[in-house]
Scaffold this active site. Structure first.
Site, PDB file in Angstrom:
ATOM      1  N   CYS A 191      43.536  31.293  49.159  1.00  0.00           N
ATOM      2  CA  CYS A 191      41.927  31.371  49.599  1.00  0.00           C
ATOM      3  C   CYS A 191      41.755  30.365  50.249  1.00  0.00           C
ATOM      4  CB  CYS A 191      41.222  31.463  48.255  1.00  0.00           C
ATOM      5  SG  CYS A 191      41.384  30.088  47.141  1.00  0.00           S
TER       6      CYS A 191
ATOM      7  N   GLY B   9      43.249  36.153  36.980  1.00  0.00           N
ATOM      8  CA  GLY B   9      43.953  37.778  36.684  1.00  0.00           C
ATOM      9  C   GLY B   9      43.019  38.848  37.463  1.00  0.00           C
ATOM     10  N   GLY B  10      42.312  38.444  38.383  1.00  0.00           N
ATOM     11  CA  GLY B  10      41.528  39.151  39.211  1.00  0.00           C
ATOM     12  C   GLY B  10      42.301  40.080  40.007  1.00  0.00           C
TER      13      GLY B  10
END
Length: 554
Positions: free
Chosen positions: A491, A372-373
Site C-alpha cells: 500500500c 484479513g481484508g
C-alpha cells in the site's frame, strides 16, 4: 473518520514481525520529564490542581523548613480530585488532547485508540479529574479533531512558534500543553470556528489540566493566531532557495516530513507532489464491500444505505463496492459490519485481489494476512471450494482474520497459521496455486486514512523495510508451485518498495517472470511494465501496487 484496525480490512498496516517503529514503554515518562523542566521560564509556576499526575505538571520548588530547632511533624493534606467532575471542561477537547498525547509520546496508533473501550478511564487518570461522558457526537468530534491535528501538526507548530517568540520549538513546551495549543490553532485556522469560543474552551482546559499560567499562555497564543487569521497575515515560509530549502518550506505549508517531500519531488516533480500532499490532507472516504458469500449483492447493500440515509457512490471498478464519505458511523451502529453484511475495504485493496484472480478449487496462501481484508475477499471468490491459508506473525491480529471469517461465513475455506513466514518455509513441503505477499511497507499510499503514519516513518525505516521485503519475497517464492502465481503487493506509492523490489527479486529468481495484469484490472491501473498501480490523486483511491509473477515450469 479513522477506524479500528479490525474494520479497516482494506488497509495494509505495517505491524510485521520486527516492529521497527514501536517506542519503548518508558518514552512517555522520559520525554515528558525532560520537557517539563524547559517550561519554567515560559509560564508561571502556580501549582493549582495539585492532584494532577506529576508527569504533566512542573516540579514544585523545594522550600526550607521554617525552624530547625523545633521541627514539627507535618502531615500532608492530599486533595483527591480524581473523582470530581469538571463539567466546565469541553469533554471532546480534553479527550482529543489526551489521545494526541498518547499517539505522540507513546507511539499509539490513532485507529486503535478509536476502538479502546477503556480510553475514558485513561483520560481521567491523565487529567486527574473526570469529564462528562462522551456521547456519539463528542466521539465523532474527537476523531475529527485528532485526525485534523495529526494532518496539520507541522504547520500548526510553525504558526505557534512563529507567533510565540519565547520558545525555540516543540521541545520547549510540555507535551499536554502543546496538544491543547495545536487543537486551538487547528479549530481557528482550519475549521474556522468562532475564535472566542475556541480560546475560552481551550484556556479552561489548560487551567484545569495544568495550571493558571498554562491557561494564560494558551490565551495569548490563540488570540494572536485568531488576529492574524482575521487580518490575513498568518505566517508562511517562502518556497525558495535550493531543493532542500524548498522541500522544507513545502513540508511546513502542507504539513509533511521533509524527507517525504524531497523523495516525492525527485520522482514525481513539485506540482504532482503538491497535489499528493493536498490529497493526503483531505478527510478520507471509505469503501464498503457487499458480502456476496452471504448472498448480499451491492444492490442489497444500497437499499440498506438508503434506509440509513447514508450517501454513497457506486464503484466504477468493482461490482461489489460502494464508497462513502460520511455516515460510516451509522453503518457501524446499524450492525452491518458486525453481522457480515459488508466489510470496510478500499477498492485499491480489492483490485489487488483481482490481480490474484482466485478461482474455485485453488489453494491460496496469504503470507502476511492480518487483519484479513484481502484474505476474506479472496476466500469469497472460491465459492466454498478450495482454501486460503492465512499466515501472520502477530497472533492478536491473526484473531481478526479468524473472527472475520466466522462473521462473513468463510471459516470453512480459511485456515490460519501463526508463524513468521521466513520460519514457516523452512522444511515446508506446501506449495500453492497462488501466493499473495501483501508485504509490510511504509504505508505511503494510505496517509489520507492514517494521518499519524507520516510522523511515524523515516527514511531509515524505508530502507529497513526494503530489506525486509526482499527477505519475504524470497521466502514466499518457495511456496509457489511450478506454473503457479506469486503476487507481490504494497500500500505504498514509493518505487523503492515496488518496482525496484520486483526487479531485484527477478535478478535473484530467474525462474519467475512478470505476467501483465492487463487481463485482471482496468487499463488505467496498468503500468508500462505490466504492474498494477493505483495512484491516490489520479484514481481517488488509496495508493497501491501489485506485480503478478509467474513461476515457469522448466
Amino acid at each position: 473518520m479513522a477506524l479500528p484496525a479490525y474494520l479497516c480490512s482494506g488497509i495494509s498496516l505495517t505491524s510485521y514481525p520486527h516492529e521497527l517503529f514501536r517506542l519503548s514503554s518508558n518514552s512517555l515518562h522520559t520525554r515528558t520529564s525532560q520537557r517539563l523542566l524547559c517550561t519554567t521560564s515560559l509560564i508561571d509556576n502556580e501549582q493549582g490542581n495539585s492532584s494532577k499526575p506529576a508527569k504533566y505538571r512542573l516540579r514544585p520548588k523545594k522550600s526550607k523548613p521554617k525552624s530547625v530547632d523545633k521541627p514539627k511533624e507535618l502531615k500532608a493534606k492530599v486533595v483527591d480530585k480524581s473523582k470530581k467532575l469538571f463539567s466546565n471542561v469541553s469533554p471532546h477537547r480534553a479527550a482529543s488532547a489526551v489521545r494526541l498525547l498518547r499517539i505522540e509520546e507513546q507511539g499509539a496508533y490513532a485507529d486503535l485508540l478509536n476502538a479502546n473501550s477503556n480510553e475514558i478511564k485513561y483520560i481521567h487518570g491523565t487529567l486527574g479529574f473526570r469529564i462528562k461522558p462522551l456521547d456519539a457526537r463528542n466521539s465523532r468530534l474527537v476523531t475529527d479533531i485528532v485526525s485534523g491535528v495529526l494532518r496539520w501538526k507541522r504547520y500548526l507548530d510553525y504558526l505557534i512558534f512563529s507567533l510565540y517568540r519565547r520558545t525555540k520549538g516543540a521541545n520547549d513546551i510540555e507535551p499536554l500543553l502543546q496538544q491543547i495549543l495545536r487543537i486551538g490553532a487547528y479549530e481557528i485556522v482550519k475549521l474556522g470556528m468562532p475564535p472566542y469560543a475556541v480560546v475560552n474552551e481551550n484556556v479552561t482546559l489548560a487551567k484545569a489540566a495544568l495550571r493558571i499560567g498554562a491557561g494564560n499562555m494558551v490565551n495569548g497564543i490563540l488570540r494572536k493566531i485568531a488576529s492574524c487569521k482575521e487580518n490575513d497575515t498568518l505566517p508562511l515560509p517562502a518556497v525558495e532557495g535550493d531543493s532542500r530549502s524548498k522541500a522544507r518550506a513545502l513540508g511546513v505549508i502542507y504539513s509533511h516530513p521533509v524527507w517525504m517531500v524531497r523523495r516525492w519531488i525527485s520522482y514525481l516533480g513539485q506540482e504532482a507532489t503538491i497535489n499528493l500532499m493536498e490529497w493526503n490532507n483531505n478527510p478520507p472516504c471509505f469503501g464498503l464491500r457487499a458480502n456476496n458469500n452471504k448472498g448480499i449483492s451491492r444492490d442489497d447493500l444500497v437499499v440498506l444505505l438508503n434506509k440509513l440515509e447514508v450517501p454513497y457512490k457506486l464503484s466504477p471498478y468493482l461490482e461489489e463496492f460502494v464508497h462513502v464519505t460520511t455516515g460510516l458511523q451509522n453503518v457501524i451502529q446499524a450492525g452491518l459490519i458486525k453481522e457480515g453484511t459488508c466489510a470496510v475495504q478500499d477498492e485499491s485493496a480489492g483490485l489487488v485481489v483481482s490481480v490474484v484472480d482466485p478461482q474455485p478449487g485453488e489453494t491460496i496462501i496469504d503470507c502476511c494476512a492480518a487483519p484479513g481484508g484481502k484474505t476474506l475477499f479472496m476466500a469469497s471468490h472460491l465459492q466454498g471450494q478450495g482454501k486460503v491459508i492465512a499466515i501472520d506473525i502477530n497472533r492478536g491480529r491473526l484473531r481478526m482474520v479468524e473472527e472475520g471469517a466466522i462473521i462473513q461465513a468463510l471459516d470453512s475455506v480459511v485456515t490460519t497459521c501463526h508463524n513468521d513466514l521466513c520460519d514457516f518455509v523452512v522444511g515446508s513441503s506446501i506449495q500453492a496455486d497462488k501466493v499473495l505477499l501483501d508485504a509490510p511497507c511504509s504505508g505511503l499510499g494510505v496517509l489520507r486514512k492514517k494521518p499519524d503514519l507520516r510522523w511515524k516513518r523515516s527514511l531509515e525505516d524505508l530502507e529497513q523495510l526494503m530489506s525486509l521485503q526482499d527477505k519475504l519475497l524470497d521466502a514466499a517464492s518457495l511456496l509457489v508451485k511450478p506454473g503457479g502465481i506469486l503476487v507481490y503487493s504494497t500500500c505504498s506509492t514509493d518505487p523503492g518498495e515496488n518496482m525496484e523490489r520486483v526487479d531485484s527479486f527477478l535478478t535473484r529468481h530467474p525462474e519467475f517472470i512478470v505476467e501483465s495484469v492487463e487481463k485482471f484490472v482496468p487499463d488505467e491501473f496498468v503500468s508500462e511494465e505490466g504492474f498494477y498501480f493505483s495512484h491516490t490523486s489520479n484514481h481517488f483511491l488509496d495508493g497501491a501496487f501489485a506485480a503478478r509473477l509467474y513461476r515457469m515450469t522448466n
